[in-house]
Each structure stands twice: as structure tokens, then as C-alpha cells.
Enzyme design. Sequence first.
Site, PDB file in Angstrom:
ATOM      1  N   LYS A  71      -8.436   5.996  20.433  1.00 34.68           N
ATOM      2  CA  LYS A  71      -7.810   5.400  21.627  1.00 34.68           C
ATOM      3  C   LYS A  71      -6.363   4.970  21.318  1.00 34.68           C
ATOM      4  CE  LYS A  71     -11.258   2.460  22.045  1.00 34.68           C
ATOM      5  NZ  LYS A  71     -12.154   3.031  21.015  1.00 34.68           N
ATOM      6  N   THR A  72      -6.189   4.296  20.189  1.00 35.91           N
ATOM      7  CA  THR A  72      -4.846   3.861  19.802  1.00 35.91           C
ATOM      8  C   THR A  72      -3.953   5.077  19.539  1.00 35.91           C
ATOM      9  OG1 THR A  72      -5.887   1.966  18.753  1.00 35.91           O
ATOM     10  CG2 THR A  72      -3.591   2.386  18.169  1.00 35.91           C
ATOM     11  N   ASP A 116      -4.817  -3.225  23.368  1.00 37.16           N
ATOM     12  CA  ASP A 116      -6.113  -2.935  22.765  1.00 37.16           C
ATOM     13  C   ASP A 116      -7.073  -4.050  23.172  1.00 37.16           C
ATOM     14  OD1 ASP A 116      -7.909  -1.546  21.261  1.00 37.16           O
ATOM     15  OD2 ASP A 116      -7.079  -2.081  19.313  1.00 37.16           O
ATOM     16  N   THR A 165     -13.719  -1.065  24.087  1.00 37.49           N
ATOM     17  CA  THR A 165     -15.016  -0.553  23.640  1.00 37.49           C
ATOM     18  C   THR A 165     -16.102  -0.966  24.635  1.00 37.49           C
ATOM     19  OG1 THR A 165     -15.211  -2.557  22.324  1.00 37.49           O
ATOM     20  CG2 THR A 165     -14.493  -0.579  21.171  1.00 37.49           C
ATOM     21  N   ARG A 224     -12.273   8.034  12.471  1.00 33.85           N
ATOM     22  CA  ARG A 224     -11.939   6.992  11.485  1.00 33.85           C
ATOM     23  C   ARG A 224     -12.943   6.978  10.333  1.00 33.85           C
ATOM     24  NH1 ARG A 224     -11.312   2.026  14.199  1.00 33.85           N
ATOM     25  NH2 ARG A 224      -9.116   2.467  14.434  1.00 33.85           N
TER      26      ARG A 224
HETATM   27  P1  ADP Z   1      -9.500   3.580  18.147  1.00 35.24           P
HETATM   28  O1  ADP Z   1      -8.221   3.019  18.698  1.00 35.24           O
HETATM   29  O2  ADP Z   1     -10.303   4.325  19.161  1.00 35.24           O
HETATM   30  O3  ADP Z   1     -10.336   2.564  17.410  1.00 35.24           O
HETATM   31  P2  ADP Z   1      -7.720   5.068  16.377  1.00 35.24           P
HETATM   32  O4  ADP Z   1      -6.814   5.701  17.364  1.00 35.24           O
HETATM   33  O5  ADP Z   1      -7.177   3.901  15.622  1.00 35.24           O
HETATM   34  O6  ADP Z   1      -9.120   4.702  17.045  1.00 35.24           O
HETATM   35  O7  ADP Z   1      -8.144   6.231  15.357  1.00 35.24           O
HETATM   36  C1  ADP Z   1      -8.798   5.991  14.139  1.00 35.24           C
HETATM   37  C2  ADP Z   1      -8.316   6.914  13.048  1.00 35.24           C
HETATM   38  O8  ADP Z   1      -8.746   8.224  13.304  1.00 35.24           O
HETATM   39  C3  ADP Z   1      -6.817   6.987  12.888  1.00 35.24           C
HETATM   40  O9  ADP Z   1      -6.507   7.068  11.505  1.00 35.24           O
HETATM   41  C4  ADP Z   1      -6.422   8.264  13.562  1.00 35.24           C
HETATM   42  O10 ADP Z   1      -5.322   8.831  12.933  1.00 35.24           O
HETATM   43  C5  ADP Z   1      -7.645   9.124  13.384  1.00 35.24           C
HETATM   44  N1  ADP Z   1      -7.873   9.977  14.531  1.00 35.24           N
HETATM   45  C6  ADP Z   1      -8.397   9.584  15.706  1.00 35.24           C
HETATM   46  N2  ADP Z   1      -8.516  10.622  16.544  1.00 35.24           N
HETATM   47  C7  ADP Z   1      -8.069  11.698  15.886  1.00 35.24           C
HETATM   48  C8  ADP Z   1      -7.950  13.088  16.232  1.00 35.24           C
HETATM   49  N3  ADP Z   1      -8.354  13.534  17.405  1.00 35.24           N
HETATM   50  N4  ADP Z   1      -7.428  13.914  15.317  1.00 35.24           N
HETATM   51  C9  ADP Z   1      -7.065  13.447  14.103  1.00 35.24           C
HETATM   52  N5  ADP Z   1      -7.151  12.153  13.712  1.00 35.24           N
HETATM   53  C10 ADP Z   1      -7.661  11.288  14.592  1.00 35.24           C
END
Ligand code: ADP
Length: 357
Positions: A71-72, A116, A165, A224
Amino acid sequence: MTDKQTPNRHISPQRKSEDRGLDGLIRPQRLAEFTGQEKLKTNLTILIEAAKAREEPLDHVLFHGPPGLGKTTLAHVVANEMNVNIRITAGPAIERAGDLAAILTNMRAGDILFIDEVHRLGRAVEEILYPAMEDFVLDIVVGKGPGAKNVRLKLPKFTVVGATTRLALLTAPLRARFGAVYRMDFYEEPAIEAIVNRGASLLAVACDPAGAKEIARRSRGTPRVALRLLRRVRDYVQVRAEGEITGETAVAALNLMEIDNLGLDDLDRRVLRAIIEKFGGGPVGLDTIAASISEEADTIMDVVEPYLLQLGFLERTARGRMATPHAYQHLGIALPGRKTDNNKPNQPTLFGDNEPS
Ligand code: ADP
């Protein structure tokens, strides 16, 4: 988000401090580099291209789904694609209405405000956010007591990208202000494999296809987790093998971490065992499960439950959570006799209707 109860959990999809450096390195910058979530990407591409063609700021966007799915990352990708600045904050970080007012008055036209955990905004802050998102105005009170005056400031047209979430915890008026709402699902295994391979090449570690497959298989469909396991396996092969991740070395490393072939770890197994062994397979309330294994209900709800539901190991009923026959099988526990959820006469029995009674 941080892990309070389970700081050493390798498969926690929640962000840990050790992920930070890596996040910057591996985070895809553009939609084209973003693997998986094809339907979402298509819709997002249309949204972005239409806004760009009209030379308008992007509509407010909400991403929801379990932690660690990107998401981030997508919020940053959107900012890059729109070629605008992004300002990052989180629901609990904006304590007072004044904090949000300070952020909003510093935004420029088109800029993105990423919030977030947007479900954790306080009520007073939300009240400020509604007119800001809808009409791009900031209603503030100047002065105190009888002389206090309401003042309305105009804001540049900005975009809120929210992440949560827990969609259900978002208030209805806030949710209604997001023009585009996207649900993020767990990734398919080939997409996770591609993410592992990309991560391995960015980390300059040799990883053969069987190794990437093993890591992907145990990553519970979560980028992640995949990237974290990749790093732990890298450590292992550096110390115990020739530095190359293969199917065999990946299995050895992951077994050592007690992550099983479906990606379940000790916490997942404790939750399932508690439901089965302490509560006769359920139904049992989430808080009761959490208390019985001394974990936080929030952790179980955000981190454990979505994946167990996805695997079909857990069922949510009106009266609580139930373990399914698949969960018994996976844990090697014998299925007890037929059992029904008495309050729901039309529900199928726990073990299906074909079970001999
Ligand atoms: P969330 O905000 O949903 O908790 P993040 O955006 O922080 O998740 O992503 C978590 C990790 O996974 C980060 O290190 C990000 O670079 C990696 N990541 C997430 N989605 C992808 C994707 N589609 N392709 C490659 N890396 C990804």
C-alpha cells in the site's frame, strides 16, 4: 505498525526497523516495476491517465488490505506517475486538528498526502479533513472565548492517498470521500517469485529458480514477508553454504526458522491449536483466543487471521472463529466427531454434511 508481542517473527508482514534500508532499495518506483495486483494496476493506470489528460489532481485514493502487500509502495508509485510530491504521515501521528491544518497549509496543488492507518485518525482531525478533501477548504477557529471566529481558508487541490488494514473501522463519511477504493489481495505465487528474484538481484545474492520458489511458497502471498525471508536465507547461505540460494539451502534455512511449507509459523500454529485444543474447534471469539495465548487481538486480526482465512484453515461465523478440517489435517490432529454450530441451524456442520455421524 510494529510488532509488540512477537518481535522475532520472521513472517510478520508488519514493518520492522530492519526493513527500512531495504524498503528504499527494493521499493518499485513505477507501475511498470510493480509486480502483481494486475486488476488493481489496470484500474489505477486508468485513474492516473485520465487525471493527467485532464490536467487535474488525482481523485482521493484508498488502499485497503493486510499489511505488507504494497500500500505504501503504491502511494509512492502514484506520486511518481503523477510527477508530484508526496508527504507521508499516519493516522495516530496526527494528534490534533492543528497538526493536520499545519500539514494541509503546506501542500501544493497536485501534491499527495499519504495517510497510513487512516482508520486511526481522531474524530476532531477527521472533521477538519472532510471539507479539506471535499471542497479544499480548511475551517479553523481563530481566538478563544466569545471573541473566537470561524475562518475558512482555501487550500490547493491536493490528493489524499489513504491506507488501512481495517476498512470496517473507517467511518462512513471518511470512506465516502475517497473517490477510488482499491482492495489489495495476497499475491499469487509466481508474482512473489518474481519479487524474490528482483530482490535477490538487487541484493546481489545468487538465487536459483528452486530457491526462489521455496521462499515464495512460504511467504504467505506477502511481498514484505518474501523480502524478509530472502534476507534471512541469504544470511544462512552465507554462513552455512556457498553463498548461493538453492531449493535445498532455502528449505534448510526456512525449516530452521520453523516456517512450515505453507508459510505458517509458531504464532499461526498456536492460534489454530488454541481453537482446536482449548475450544473444541470453535466457534470462539477472537479476544478469547488472544487471551488464551497471551497475544494481542489486533495482531491476530491483522496478521494471522487473513492468511488462515485465505488458506481455508479458519472460518468466521457469527459466534466466532472455527477451525476447518484442513487446519486439523495440517497440524496432524485427528478430527473429532460430528459437531454443529447450534445457533445457526442452516449452517453446514463443521465437518461437512457427508460426514458419517
Ligand atoms: P504496506 O504499506 O501494504 O504495509 P509496503 O508498501 O510497505 O506495504 O510494502 C512492503 C515491502 O514489500 C516493501 O519493501 C516493498 O518494497 C515491497 N513490495 C510491496 N509490493 C511490492 C511489489 N508489488 N513488487 C515488489 N516489491 C513490493
